[in-house]
Design an enzyme around this catalytic site. Structure first.
Site, PDB file in Angstrom:
ATOM      1  N   HIS A  82       0.838  -1.206   0.000  1.00  0.00           N
ATOM      2  CA  HIS A  82       0.000   0.000   0.000  1.00  0.00           C
ATOM      3  C   HIS A  82       0.876   1.260   0.000  1.00  0.00           C
ATOM      4  CE1 HIS A  82      -3.640   2.367   1.179  1.00  0.00           C
ATOM      5  NE2 HIS A  82      -2.730   3.131   1.765  1.00  0.00           N
ATOM      6  N   GLU A  83       1.819   1.331   0.941  1.00  0.00           N
ATOM      7  CA  GLU A  83       2.683   2.516   1.026  1.00  0.00           C
ATOM      8  C   GLU A  83       3.590   2.625  -0.197  1.00  0.00           C
ATOM      9  OE1 GLU A  83       1.891   4.692   3.089  1.00  0.00           O
ATOM     10  OE2 GLU A  83       0.657   3.443   4.409  1.00  0.00           O
ATOM     11  N   HIS A 130       1.938   4.784  -2.756  1.00  0.00           N
ATOM     12  CA  HIS A 130       2.130   6.208  -2.457  1.00  0.00           C
ATOM     13  C   HIS A 130       3.520   6.667  -2.897  1.00  0.00           C
ATOM     14  CE1 HIS A 130      -1.484   7.122  -0.220  1.00  0.00           C
ATOM     15  NE2 HIS A 130      -1.274   6.178   0.682  1.00  0.00           N
ATOM     16  N   GLU A 176      -4.383   8.200  -2.727  1.00  0.00           N
ATOM     17  CA  GLU A 176      -4.916   6.942  -2.207  1.00  0.00           C
ATOM     18  C   GLU A 176      -5.258   5.984  -3.339  1.00  0.00           C
ATOM     19  OE1 GLU A 176      -4.950   4.883   1.114  1.00  0.00           O
ATOM     20  OE2 GLU A 176      -4.370   6.979   0.938  1.00  0.00           O
TER      21      GLU A 176
END
Length: 501
Positions: free
Chosen positions: A265-266, A269, A295
């Site tokens: 997930h990160e 980003h 996001e």
């Protein structure tokens, strides 16, 4: 003076702001990755001073003069300069309405509140955090009166994170999402075709999880020459500058999914930040278009890549090698079903794809109630628990698994949560368009070839930074306005198949 002289001075001011911002970001990162607790008060003062210096540059008379001069010659400016001047004007007007001393007081409060939140969460005691939350809400209510709004006071906060998005827009989108998802969650919960997840919670050594996290970051295209991975309580990615974008994760030896999917997930980003056009470095355009667009990238990587069976076809053996006893008799199909399990749970960051939007809608409705003066701080835990019961059929038993689980309010980030759900909608719409442009998407995952996917996202999203507004990025990338049906269809199809509904 020639126009380019004013331009140069304008961009010099933006560059100075970016230097201060880098120092603040470094201190924030340090405070959440193991900085000594005894230094937190002084660190909060330092962050407050530097943030005030940024504020003073953004609202200085000279900044106003430069913006005015450049607006007079607007047609002579390059497209990027026009965008930078427009954004600086918006920030100037927003910030100028807040008294300087009040802003500094607020920044210091946020830093202290984060420390208090961490202690309150650790002790599962809302009363340790509630006095800070009360003050943070009062500050934001005052800011709303300074900024003004057209229809709903909460709109003023939403605009900080997702320009152009209002309560009116979100009420409609979220009503459609709730109508589709709540019945589907009930069907999935009642289904007799549940995956076996007993192996998930067996011991998975932390060091092995760390090795895998580093490995997946590398494979997916994260540039380690411009970043690093660290451990924290509440995972985040942060950008010091385009060449230093850091990722954090959290390890749980009883549930490897926390670290693996948190890291992926990160990674989404971070890849976004690492691929913003270099020409924008040091300007106010060298940032994500909005929290929702940001996001969309993290959720795209976590869900559309990381939870996809085709992704695990080449990589499942890495998991088996890392914890051989745990996965010895587990087939790839059983593994994929288990990591896509859906069941109501308390923690947003560990929620599955299907229930995740409901976690966000709950937070949206609570924040809307706060800024409509419909709920007091002392009643927030019970309102939170009631909504979890109404939407997910479960009631948190402690403050830590309920209202204290997120850091956002401690940082003053009211209005941020809806961006997570918008990001999910953006991601689903981007994925649909990507399948048209890259019909071999699944085959690329099976071969571990992520470059074409990353390249597509860079061209459509990353490279633009803040040049475009979020809804324009989606329209330009996909050819249509934001449409929640892509997310609803994706979730309906996926979970109907997984649970044989």
């Amino acid at each position: 003076m020639e126009i380019h002289t004013y331009e140069k001075e304008f961009f010099d001011l933006l560059k100075r702001i970016s230097h201060y911002s880098e120092a603040v970001a470094l201190m924030h990162w340090d405070s959440r990755t193991g900085a000594p607790k005894n230094g937190s008060e002084d660190r909060a003062e330092s962050i407050g001073q530097l943030s005030t210096d940024i504020f003073n540059i953004q609202t200085s008379d000279r900044m106003k003069e430069l913006i005015d001069v450049l607006y007079e010659r607007f047609d002579d400016l390059s497209e990027d300069t026009k965008k930078a001047v427009e954004l600086a004007k918006k920030e100037y007007e927003e910030n100028k309405k807040i008294p300087e001393a009040e802003y500094k007081e607020y920044v210091i409060l946020c830093s202290k509140a984060e420390t208090a939140w961490e202690e309150a969460k650790g002790k599962s005691d809302f009363s340790l955090f509630s006095p800070y939350l009360e003050q943070l809400i009062e500050f934001n209510k005052r800011f709303i009166t300074y900024w003004g709004y057209q229809e709903h006071p909460y709109d003023a906060l939403l605009d900080l994170f997702e320009p152009g998005v209002t309560v009116k827009v979100l009420d409609q989108l979220f009503a459609e999402l709730k109508e589709a998802i709540i019945p589907l969650v009930k069907q999935v919960t009642a289904s007799g075709n549940k995956p076996d997840t007993s192996f998930i919670t067996k011991a998975f050594p932390k060091e092995k999880q760390k090795e895998l996290s580093l490995y997946f970051l590398q494979e997916l295209g994260y540039d380690f020459d411009g970043g690093r991975l660290d451990e924290t309580v509440h995972p985040f990615a942060t950008t010091l500058n385009r060449g230093d974008v850091r990722v954090t994760t959290r390890y749980d030896e009883k549930d490897f999914r926390t670290a693996i999917f948190g890291t992926i997930h990160e990674c989404g980003h971070a890849i976004y930040e690492q691929n913003i056009d270099e020409a924008l470095s040091g300007t106010n355009l060298s940032d994500g278009a909005s929290m929702g667009i940001h996001e969309s990238q993290s959720l795209f990587y976590e869900n559309f890549i990381g939870r996809n069976k085709h992704f695990w076809t080449p990589y499942y053996k890495k998991i088996q090698e890392a914890s051989p006893v745990q996965f010895k008799d587990i087939s790839l199909d059983d593994f994929v079903r288990a990591i896509n399990e859906s069941k109501p749970s308390f923690i947003r960051v560990e929620a599955d794809e299907l229930t995740y939007p409901l976690h966000i809608i709950i937070r949206y409705e609570i924040e809307k109630a706060i800024f409509s003066n419909e709920v007091s701080v002392e009643d927030l835990p019970s309102l939170w628990n009631q909504k979890y019961q109404d939407y997910l059929g479960i009631t948190p038993q402690t403050d830590a698994e309920g209202i204290l689980q997120d850091v956002h309010w401690a940082g003053g980030d009211f209005g941020y949560f809806p961006s997570y759900a918008l990001g999910y909608m953006y991601a689903a719409q981007l994925k649909q368009k990507m399948l048209e442009d890259l019909p071999e998407f699944d085959a690329l995952l099976e071969r571990g070839e992520f470059h074409p996917i990353k390249q597509w996202l860079t061209e459509k999203v990353h490279i633009h930074g803040k040049r475009k507004k979020p809804l324009d990025i989606i329209k330009d990338a996909t050819g249509e306005e934001l449409n929640v049906r892509y997310l609803i269809d994706y979730l309906s199809n996926k979970y109907s198949n997984l649970y044989l509904l």
